[in-house]
Design an enzyme around this catalytic site. Structure first.
Site, mmCIF file in Angstrom:
data_model
loop_
_atom_site.group_PDB
_atom_site.id
_atom_site.type_symbol
_atom_site.label_atom_id
_atom_site.label_comp_id
_atom_site.label_asym_id
_atom_site.label_seq_id
_atom_site.Cartn_x
_atom_site.Cartn_y
_atom_site.Cartn_z
ATOM 1 N N LYS A 280 -30.868 -73.701 -12.273
ATOM 2 C CA LYS A 280 -31.617 -72.800 -11.435
ATOM 3 C C LYS A 280 -33.085 -73.539 -11.354
ATOM 4 O O LYS A 280 -33.543 -73.892 -12.303
ATOM 5 C CB LYS A 280 -32.004 -71.695 -12.021
ATOM 6 C CG LYS A 280 -32.248 -70.321 -10.857
ATOM 7 C CD LYS A 280 -31.845 -69.035 -11.387
ATOM 8 C CE LYS A 280 -32.486 -68.197 -10.396
ATOM 9 N NZ LYS A 280 -31.969 -66.657 -10.571
ATOM 10 N N GLU A 363 -25.876 -50.919 -10.760
ATOM 11 C CA GLU A 363 -26.550 -49.749 -10.734
ATOM 12 C C GLU A 363 -25.905 -48.499 -10.989
ATOM 13 O O GLU A 363 -26.378 -47.405 -11.666
ATOM 14 C CB GLU A 363 -27.188 -49.551 -9.292
ATOM 15 C CG GLU A 363 -28.249 -50.607 -9.074
ATOM 16 C CD GLU A 363 -28.010 -51.993 -8.937
ATOM 17 O OE1 GLU A 363 -26.588 -52.373 -8.784
ATOM 18 O OE2 GLU A 363 -28.791 -52.977 -8.616
ATOM 19 N N ARG A 391 -26.924 -47.668 -3.995
ATOM 20 C CA ARG A 391 -25.439 -48.008 -4.739
ATOM 21 C C ARG A 391 -24.827 -46.904 -5.521
ATOM 22 O O ARG A 391 -23.675 -46.850 -5.697
ATOM 23 C CB ARG A 391 -25.709 -49.414 -5.608
ATOM 24 C CG ARG A 391 -25.488 -50.648 -5.099
ATOM 25 C CD ARG A 391 -24.121 -50.858 -4.639
ATOM 26 N NE ARG A 391 -23.955 -52.177 -3.722
ATOM 27 C CZ ARG A 391 -23.911 -53.343 -4.199
ATOM 28 N NH1 ARG A 391 -23.923 -53.561 -5.313
ATOM 29 N NH2 ARG A 391 -23.759 -54.103 -2.949
HETATM 30 C C1 LIG Z 1 -27.260 -54.519 -5.933
HETATM 31 C C2 LIG Z 1 -28.505 -55.260 -6.246
HETATM 32 N N1 LIG Z 1 -29.178 -55.237 -7.293
HETATM 33 C C3 LIG Z 1 -30.044 -55.980 -7.629
HETATM 34 C C4 LIG Z 1 -30.397 -57.066 -6.814
HETATM 35 C C5 LIG Z 1 -31.834 -58.127 -6.947
HETATM 36 N N2 LIG Z 1 -31.512 -59.243 -7.287
HETATM 37 C C6 LIG Z 1 -31.322 -60.077 -6.253
HETATM 38 S S1 LIG Z 1 -30.826 -61.849 -6.825
HETATM 39 C C7 LIG Z 1 -30.599 -61.141 -8.318
HETATM 40 C C8 LIG Z 1 -30.063 -61.859 -9.420
HETATM 41 C C9 LIG Z 1 -28.810 -62.846 -8.839
HETATM 42 O O1 LIG Z 1 -28.289 -63.623 -9.875
HETATM 43 P P1 LIG Z 1 -27.130 -64.564 -9.472
HETATM 44 O O2 LIG Z 1 -26.396 -64.140 -8.572
HETATM 45 O O3 LIG Z 1 -26.997 -65.275 -10.851
HETATM 46 O O4 LIG Z 1 -28.044 -65.566 -8.427
HETATM 47 P P2 LIG Z 1 -28.999 -66.574 -8.779
HETATM 48 O O5 LIG Z 1 -30.487 -66.235 -8.305
HETATM 49 O O6 LIG Z 1 -29.001 -67.030 -10.321
HETATM 50 O O7 LIG Z 1 -28.694 -67.810 -7.922
HETATM 51 C C10 LIG Z 1 -30.994 -59.813 -8.518
HETATM 52 C C11 LIG Z 1 -30.510 -59.057 -9.520
HETATM 53 C C12 LIG Z 1 -29.751 -57.181 -5.471
HETATM 54 N N3 LIG Z 1 -29.952 -58.230 -4.805
HETATM 55 N N4 LIG Z 1 -28.824 -56.280 -5.101
#
Ligand SMILES: Cc1ncc(C[n+]2csc(CCOP(=O)(O)OP(=O)(O)O)c2C)c(N)n1
Length: 647
Positions: A280, A363, A391
């Protein structure tokens, strides 16, 4: 080849490795400069540059469908699919969205921003393709963070059993926003650091081939042996056991290796998981070092990554208050669904590690887990963004409210945010106030927020408080926390011509509006209702009866919202006041500065004052036409008939 010369992803197939490497560097530069200026998701996008190039080389978008989970990491995809020239407008009103959006491009298939949905949608699209007799590919790209969400497993479960052809690309960077958590995350780490699954499979097959066996029974035995040894060497083949072919792990920054593995996946007939390991923030030292800080956020200095000094936010005041309360009461626990920083819980995590729970992007589990904690005698507070709590609606109703458990939902980002329709926190007031047993509060400022959190924790049932994103009002914070009597609002200012009822931060807007009205000799009463549920019926009924003209103001959807609650109250008690409701109309609100939309919907002092004036004109017109107003009588009769409807 420069990015500006790229007319579509098909051109990528003809580029040499050196040209692709140059392009990758240019993409990183454009993304860094744009995000530094506009804010947005930096580290997730820097991490998928090679992966996105490989996907567009191996597949034929838009014929083949590439679905980006959450889609916060779709900037590279946007740049490769003809959106370079508008990219400088990223996240601005009318500009390029921060997430995929089919209105923007035929290469985008869903307008989404919530995690863990891509596999289910991919299974659906793959099934539709099969039913239509078509043969395009469907590829879901999902991060290891998004893979902590339960819905991802529902999708995997269905696809594994159904055997429909689809490809799940798992972008594993060991980070959610913060470092990833949970058993699956540990499992992926073991695969990443263990011997390569492909190598083990190949080596075992080779070794067994050396042993001379004769007959089909012996071949069977070889197969079973192969499986057994494979399981021994590669810990727990989760994806294969679910019915997927697993390929990987592969270096997500090696373009040649990525193309190979994706071509292999493309050639398999059933569902495949391609496990890609990425870094990342790749290519920008400060983003690699602090991938959580540079996951997503506001503008920063390109050279250093530094951001300006931040003002005190609602989330921070919440974070400090819950620490204060947890120090005094051993039962107070805090829960986050993968957002420790965003929700202001980082300090709590450091101070009370035993009572802090990051449940991952889960959630639904977070809410029911809180119900369990409450049942066991704890006082859990689940800090969650308004949009993501959507959710867990059934869990809030079924596991918390129906059980009447003392769970507090601290709902951050209630109201408008910059990210657009997927992230607007505008539905919570309406969806929460429909739930029996639920107390719903909205503080007018950060001082009231701390008292409300204390009140919620003293309450013997479920309670919610919703507050906005960002900068707090800057008011002094009381040292001693006090309980705010449940169901009681406050009069901020007396007045006789019109009543302005401003929910949450709209109370301040109403006070400003009252000042503007005073300049025109209009006397406005201003009420801070504090509670959406239970409503302060005495106060609102008295104000409605005495003044006769009421403006309700909320940064939430009008349908079923706070203003609707006031109308229901008046109807149930036969109050014949003129009511104007201000809030978010029945539409999805796009990305752009919240101030822009507040202006558009009139949720500003000038807007409220103007509506109040219009209302007074109507009231005066009503009064002058009073003798010939049979409608009023009808309404009163109707209201009496509805008298049994308790607000
Ligand atoms: C239901 C939900 N909860 C929380 C989020 C906030 N959120 C956006 S991206 C993310 C992390 C995602 O991690 P990953 O899928 O590993 O993607 P990366 O950014 O590491 O590439 C979170 C918690 C969201 N988008 N949707």
């Amino acid at each position: 080849m420069h990015l500006r010369d790229l007319t579509g992803p098909e051109q990528l197939k003809r580029l040499t490795p050196a040209e692709l490497a140059e392009l990758a560097a240019e993409i990183r530069r454009v993304i860094l400069e744009t995000v530094a200026a506009n804010g947005g998701h930096l580290a997730p996008n820097l991490g998928v540059v090679e992966l996105t190039l490989a996907l567009h080389i191996v597949f034929d978008s838009p014929r083949d469908k590439i679905l980006w989970d959450v889609s916060h990491q779709s900037y590279v995809h946007k740049l490769l699919t003809g959106r370079l020239h508008q990219f400088h407008t990223l996240r601005q009103y009318g500009g390029i969205a921060g997430f995929t959006d089919p209105r923007e491009s035929v290469h985008d298939h869903f307008h989404w921003g919530h995690a863990s949905t891509s596999i289910s949608a991919a299974v659906g699209m793959a099934k539709a393709r099969d039913l239509a007799g078509d043969d395009y590919e469907v590829v879901a790209v999902i991060g290891d963070g998004a893979l902590t969400g339960g819905m991802a497993y529902e999708g995997l479960d269905h696809a594994g059993q159904d055997k429909t052809k689809l490809i799940v690309v798992l972008n594993d960077n060991s980070m959610s926003i913060a470092p990833n958590v949970g058993g699956i995350s540990n499992y992926l780490a073991r695969i990443r650091t263990g011997p390569s699954y492909q190598r083990v499979k190949h080596d075992v097959a080779e070794a067994l081939r050396q042993i001379p066996f004769v007959g089909s029974q012996a071949l069977d035995l070889v197969d079973r042996l192969k499986e057994g040894v494979k399981h021994l060497l590669v810990h727990n083949m989760f994806f294969e056991d679910l019915g997927f072919t697993y390929l990987g792990p592969v270096d997500g920054h090696n373009l040649a290796a990525l193309q190979d593995v994706l071509r292999q996946a493309r050639s398999y007939p059933g569902p495949t998981v391609v496990h890609v390991v990425t870094t990342k923030g790749k290519g920008v030292p400060y983003a690699e070092e602090l991938p959580d800080k540079f996951h997503g956020g506001g503008p920063f200095d390109v050279a250093t990554g530094r951001t300006g000094p931040g003002a005190v936010t609602y989330s921070e005041v919440f974070g400090r208050t819950i620490c204060k309360l947890a120090a005094e009461d051993q039962r107070v626990c805090a829960i986050t669904a993968a957002m420790p920083d965003g929700t202001g819980l980082s300090r709590f995590a450091r101070q009370f590690p035993d009572r802090y729970f990051d449940v991952g992007i889960a959630e639904q589990h977070g809410v029911t887990f809180a119900a369990g904690l409450a049942k066991g005698g704890m006082r859990p507070v689940f800090a969650v963004y308004s949009t993501f709590l959507q959710r867990a609606y059934d869990q809030v109703i079924h596991d918390v409210a129906l059980q009447n458990l003392p769970v507090t939902l601290a709902i951050d980002r209630g109201g408008l945010v910059e990210d657009g329709a997927t992230h607007q926190g505008v539905f919570d007031v309406a969806y929460l106030r429909a739930i029996p047993n639920m107390v719903v509060m909205a503080p007018k400022d950060e001082n009231e927020l701390q008292h409300m959190l204390y009140t919620a924790l003293c309450h013997e049932g479920p309670a919610t408080l919703r507050y906005p994103r960002g900068k707090a009002q800057g008011v002094p914070l009381d040292e001693t926390l006090q309980q705010l009597p449940i169901g009681r609002g406050e009069v901020l200012q007396e007045g006789t011509d019109v009543v302005l009822v401003g929910l949450g931060t709209m109370a301040r807007v109403c006070q400003e509006a009252a000042r503007l009205l005073a300049e025109k000799s209009i006397s406005a009463m201003v009420i801070n209702p504090r509670y959406v549920k239970p409503l302060d019926a005495d106060l609102l009924l008295a104000a409605g009866r005495q003044v006769g003209a009421v403006v309700t103001v909320e940064e939430a959807c009008l349908a079923g919202g706070f203003g609707s609650a006031v109308l229901e109250l008046f109807a149930a008690h036969g109050v014949d006041a003129r009511v104007t409701r201000m809030g978010i109309p029945d539409e999805f609100v796009d990305h752009g500065k919240p101030a822009h939309f507040l202006e558009r919907y009139g949720l500003t002092p000038e807007g409220v004052a103007q509506r109040a004036e219009q209302l007074l004109l109507q009231v005066r017109a009503d009064l002058s036409a009073q003798p010939a107003r049979p409608k009023r009588t009808v309404r009163r009769v109707g209201a009496k008939a509805a008298g049994s409807e308790r607000p």
